[in-house]
Design an enzyme around this catalytic site. Structure first.
Site, PDB file in Angstrom:
ATOM      1  N   ARG A 151       0.828  -1.216  -0.055  1.00  0.00           N
ATOM      2  CA  ARG A 151      -0.020  -0.180  -0.092  1.00  0.00           C
ATOM      3  C   ARG A 151       0.774   1.156   0.056  1.00  0.00           C
ATOM      4  O   ARG A 151       0.329   2.528  -0.250  1.00  0.00           O
ATOM      5  CB  ARG A 151      -1.040   0.065   1.264  1.00  0.00           C
ATOM      6  CG  ARG A 151      -0.671   0.067   2.491  1.00  0.00           C
ATOM      7  CD  ARG A 151      -1.414  -0.149   3.419  1.00  0.00           C
ATOM      8  NE  ARG A 151      -2.393   0.819   3.696  1.00  0.00           N
ATOM      9  CZ  ARG A 151      -2.124   2.172   4.320  1.00  0.00           C
ATOM     10  NH1 ARG A 151      -0.708   2.298   4.676  1.00  0.00           N
ATOM     11  NH2 ARG A 151      -2.889   3.169   4.298  1.00  0.00           N
ATOM     12  N   ASP A 166      -2.471  10.789   6.087  1.00  0.00           N
ATOM     13  CA  ASP A 166      -1.908   9.717   6.620  1.00  0.00           C
ATOM     14  C   ASP A 166      -0.598  10.160   7.411  1.00  0.00           C
ATOM     15  O   ASP A 166      -0.361   9.852   8.598  1.00  0.00           O
ATOM     16  CB  ASP A 166      -1.558   8.676   5.702  1.00  0.00           C
ATOM     17  CG  ASP A 166      -2.417   7.309   5.739  1.00  0.00           C
ATOM     18  OD1 ASP A 166      -3.297   7.494   6.557  1.00  0.00           O
ATOM     19  OD2 ASP A 166      -1.791   6.471   5.439  1.00  0.00           O
TER      20      ASP A 166
END
Ligand code: 6SD
Length: 248
Positions: A151, A166
């Site tokens: 990812r 994030d």
């Protein structure tokens, strides 16, 4: 990125590699994952991969020859060979970031009581553990590692915005999420989320993330990137806490 997995249970990988992020990344050609049956690297009629431990004791040990041959057949000069094992360095998000810049990964999945130590000494570049608990083989650990690493590869996660968010929230637990309906069985969605005030929503989420982390995983606050406002909020939460100086 190219990943070669060596396992005595190659079929365990079929379904996990066929869904969601790992499936999409493979289809997009971002990662090329091949699973190899360790028994293909044996030469005896019974395709033996294990033997009794020298010195006695319970269980069986993975014999070195098939593992050496498998790695020798698959490795490139630049390959990084990882053995999943409870004896390994702890696999964290920081380690996942490291792994994401490696071009050729070989993941060795142990079974039984483990692999002959000469494998660890001679063919393995590093041992990694996904956590302090015992599972019965390296396969699920290898899948955890791949989910975390793939990812991070460029082109896998959708928007650059979610990456930015994030990195801001990196090292903190996530804030609570809500969707419709706004009232469910007498439980209301926090009013601020319905207000349309994006600055207030951002502030509420940050404080929720900080409060959750403080209450559930205070250890994470030691390495989380905290702003002056964050620290002030945490001080308000509990006058007693002292946090280490921030590292930029
Ligand atoms: C014998 C294995 C391989 C057995 C493991 C890894 C972690 N973090 N817990 N347990 C494990 C890996 C156990 O083969």
């Amino acid at each position: 990125m190219r990943v070669d997995i060596i396992s005595i249970f190659p079929d365990m990988f079929t379904s996990p590699l066929s869904y969601g992020l790992l499936k999409r990344a493979r289809e997009a050609g971002v990662v090329n994952i091949s699973v190899h049956d360790l028994r293909a690297f044996t030469h005896d009629k019974h395709r033996t991969v294990d033997d009794y431990p020298f010195g006695g004791g319970p269980g069986m040990v993975m014999k070195p020859e098939p593992v050496f041959e498998a790695v020798e057949a698959l490795r490139r000069p630049e390959s990084h060979v990882v053995l999943l094992s409870p004896q390994g360095r702890l696999f964290t998000q920081a380690v996942a970031q490291e792994m994401a810049s490696i071009e050729n990964l070989i993941l060795l999945c142990g079974r039984y009581e483990g692999v002959d130590e000469r494998v660890a000494l001679q063919v393995v570049d590093e041992e990694l553990s996904i956590g302090d608990y015992v599972i019965s083989g390296g396969e699920v650990a290898a899948l955890v590692l791949m989910e975390a690493v793939v990812r991070l590869l460029p082109g896998v996660l959708g928007s650059p915005l979610s990456l930015e968010e994030d990195s801001l929230g990196w090292g903190l637990l996530e804030y609570p999420q809500y969707t419709r309906p706004a009232e469910f069985r007498g439980l209301d969605v926090p009013q601020v989320l319905l207000s349309g005030d994006h600055a207030q929503v951002r502030l509420w989420r940050r404080e929720q993330a900080l409060e959750r982390t403080y209450k559930r995983r205070p250890d994470l606050l030691e390495s989380a990137p905290l702003t002056a406002d964050d620290r002030q909020f945490l001080k308000k939460l509990e006058g007693a806490v002292t946090l280490p100086a921030r590292e930029e």
